[in-house]
Design a protein around this motif. Sequence first.
Motif, PDB file in Angstrom:
ATOM      1  N   TRP A 122      41.599  66.936  18.904  1.00  0.00           N
ATOM      2  CA  TRP A 122      40.281  66.591  19.476  1.00  0.00           C
ATOM      3  C   TRP A 122      39.351  67.767  19.170  1.00  0.00           C
ATOM      4  CZ3 TRP A 122      36.351  67.959  22.845  1.00  0.00           C
ATOM      5  CH2 TRP A 122      35.549  66.932  23.349  1.00  0.00           C
ATOM      6  N   TYR A 172      30.785  70.087  24.730  1.00  0.00           N
ATOM      7  CA  TYR A 172      30.286  69.747  26.066  1.00  0.00           C
ATOM      8  C   TYR A 172      29.014  70.556  26.261  1.00  0.00           C
ATOM      9  CZ  TYR A 172      34.288  66.986  27.562  1.00  0.00           C
ATOM     10  OH  TYR A 172      35.226  65.989  27.685  1.00  0.00           O
ATOM     11  N   ALA A 184      37.275  60.970  25.642  1.00  0.00           N
ATOM     12  CA  ALA A 184      37.315  62.163  26.494  1.00  0.00           C
ATOM     13  C   ALA A 184      36.522  61.944  27.779  1.00  0.00           C
ATOM     14  CB  ALA A 184      36.727  63.339  25.734  1.00  0.00           C
ATOM     15  N   LEU A 194      32.592  66.919  33.269  1.00  0.00           N
ATOM     16  CA  LEU A 194      33.699  67.765  33.744  1.00  0.00           C
ATOM     17  C   LEU A 194      33.382  68.287  35.134  1.00  0.00           C
ATOM     18  CD1 LEU A 194      34.448  69.785  30.476  1.00  0.00           C
ATOM     19  CD2 LEU A 194      35.625  67.747  31.345  1.00  0.00           C
ATOM     20  N   GLY A 201      38.740  73.880  35.205  1.00  0.00           N
ATOM     21  CA  GLY A 201      39.192  73.672  33.831  1.00  0.00           C
ATOM     22  C   GLY A 201      38.751  74.756  32.865  1.00  0.00           C
ATOM     23  N   VAL A 202      39.136  74.543  31.601  1.00  0.00           N
ATOM     24  CA  VAL A 202      38.955  75.569  30.569  1.00  0.00           C
ATOM     25  C   VAL A 202      37.491  75.666  30.131  1.00  0.00           C
ATOM     26  CG1 VAL A 202      39.861  76.436  28.384  1.00  0.00           C
ATOM     27  CG2 VAL A 202      41.291  74.941  29.776  1.00  0.00           C
ATOM     28  N   CYS A 203      36.831  74.523  29.983  1.00  0.00           N
ATOM     29  CA  CYS A 203      35.434  74.551  29.521  1.00  0.00           C
ATOM     30  C   CYS A 203      34.543  75.295  30.508  1.00  0.00           C
ATOM     31  CB  CYS A 203      34.921  73.128  29.291  1.00  0.00           C
ATOM     32  SG  CYS A 203      35.748  72.306  27.916  1.00  0.00           S
ATOM     33  N   HIS A 254      43.379  73.023  34.656  1.00  0.00           N
ATOM     34  CA  HIS A 254      43.134  72.388  33.350  1.00  0.00           C
ATOM     35  C   HIS A 254      42.845  70.897  33.522  1.00  0.00           C
ATOM     36  CE1 HIS A 254      44.709  70.075  29.839  1.00  0.00           C
ATOM     37  NE2 HIS A 254      43.878  70.878  29.217  1.00  0.00           N
ATOM     38  N   ILE A 255      41.805  70.414  32.848  1.00  0.00           N
ATOM     39  CA  ILE A 255      41.452  68.994  32.938  1.00  0.00           C
ATOM     40  C   ILE A 255      42.033  68.298  31.706  1.00  0.00           C
ATOM     41  CG2 ILE A 255      39.560  67.325  33.004  1.00  0.00           C
ATOM     42  CD1 ILE A 255      37.838  69.666  34.254  1.00  0.00           C
ATOM     43  N   CYS A 307      42.079  65.430  29.502  1.00  0.00           N
ATOM     44  CA  CYS A 307      41.467  64.167  29.071  1.00  0.00           C
ATOM     45  C   CYS A 307      42.490  63.385  28.262  1.00  0.00           C
ATOM     46  CB  CYS A 307      40.228  64.444  28.219  1.00  0.00           C
ATOM     47  SG  CYS A 307      38.933  65.299  29.123  1.00  0.00           S
ATOM     48  N   GLU A 361      44.741  74.647  23.676  1.00  0.00           N
ATOM     49  CA  GLU A 361      43.300  74.414  23.641  1.00  0.00           C
ATOM     50  C   GLU A 361      42.563  75.719  23.381  1.00  0.00           C
ATOM     51  OE1 GLU A 361      42.156  72.283  27.120  1.00  0.00           O
ATOM     52  OE2 GLU A 361      40.016  72.298  26.623  1.00  0.00           O
ATOM     53  N   ASP A 393      34.961  72.646  22.095  1.00  0.00           N
ATOM     54  CA  ASP A 393      36.323  72.542  22.613  1.00  0.00           C
ATOM     55  C   ASP A 393      37.223  71.957  21.521  1.00  0.00           C
ATOM     56  OD1 ASP A 393      38.597  72.148  24.111  1.00  0.00           O
ATOM     57  OD2 ASP A 393      37.745  70.659  25.459  1.00  0.00           O
ATOM     58  N   ASP A 413      41.320  70.773  20.909  1.00  0.00           N
ATOM     59  CA  ASP A 413      42.643  70.545  21.502  1.00  0.00           C
ATOM     60  C   ASP A 413      43.683  70.375  20.398  1.00  0.00           C
ATOM     61  OD1 ASP A 413      41.400  70.473  23.924  1.00  0.00           O
ATOM     62  OD2 ASP A 413      41.706  68.340  24.287  1.00  0.00           O
TER      63      ASP A 413
HETATM   64  N1  SME Z   1      40.605  70.364  28.817  1.00  0.00           N
HETATM   65  C1  SME Z   1      39.201  70.554  29.093  1.00  0.00           C
HETATM   66  C2  SME Z   1      38.485  69.254  29.298  1.00  0.00           C
HETATM   67  C3  SME Z   1      37.952  68.639  28.054  1.00  0.00           C
HETATM   68  S1  SME Z   1      39.099  67.848  27.109  1.00  0.00           S
HETATM   69  O1  SME Z   1      40.118  68.806  26.637  1.00  0.00           O
HETATM   70  C4  SME Z   1      38.412  67.127  25.772  1.00  0.00           C
HETATM   71  C5  SME Z   1      39.045  71.465  30.295  1.00  0.00           C
HETATM   72  O2  SME Z   1      40.037  71.795  30.975  1.00  0.00           O
HETATM   73  O3  SME Z   1      37.912  71.859  30.577  1.00  0.00           O
END
Ligand code: SME
Length: 152
Positions: A46, A50, A67, A71, A76-78, A99-100, A102, A109, A126, A128
Amino acid sequence: MEIRKARKYVRIYTQLEILMQSCSDPLARMATINAILYHKMESFSWVGFYLLSNGQLIVGPYQGPLACQVLENNKGVCWACINEQKTITVPDVRAFPGHIACDSRSRSEIVIPLRNKDKEVVGVMDVDSRITGNFDDTDARELEKICSLVYR
Ligand code: SME
């Protein structure tokens, strides 16, 4: 392996620099970057952006499976990348608190801050991978370079 990857990034960057000459629109540039990276880097599952809008992180152009559109704030990571204003590499997403996911198949990531002409962070890029530990310092350095093409 490392050298092979670094050389591949050089070829991709050269191609992107040429493509960026056709259009200065940031969204068109993001879409172009996604298409090149997603189709040339086999380990990327991916690739997308964002973008910050009214305090929310909303999905922008991307390639890959469906996705999350918005968010959850400061999770999460972003959001970690936005809050720390630096690239975040996550070798194992299951070990990253908050961690989110999707895509449940995602294993590692990397998230890079996206800066406008004034160097303000306006979003993130982002990437993945379904491979654990897929991203290293070469990816961080080269993806930061690629990200800087969007508003150049
Ligand atoms: N994993 C991301 C969310 C976006 S998806 O990976 C496309 C996060 O933890 O912010």
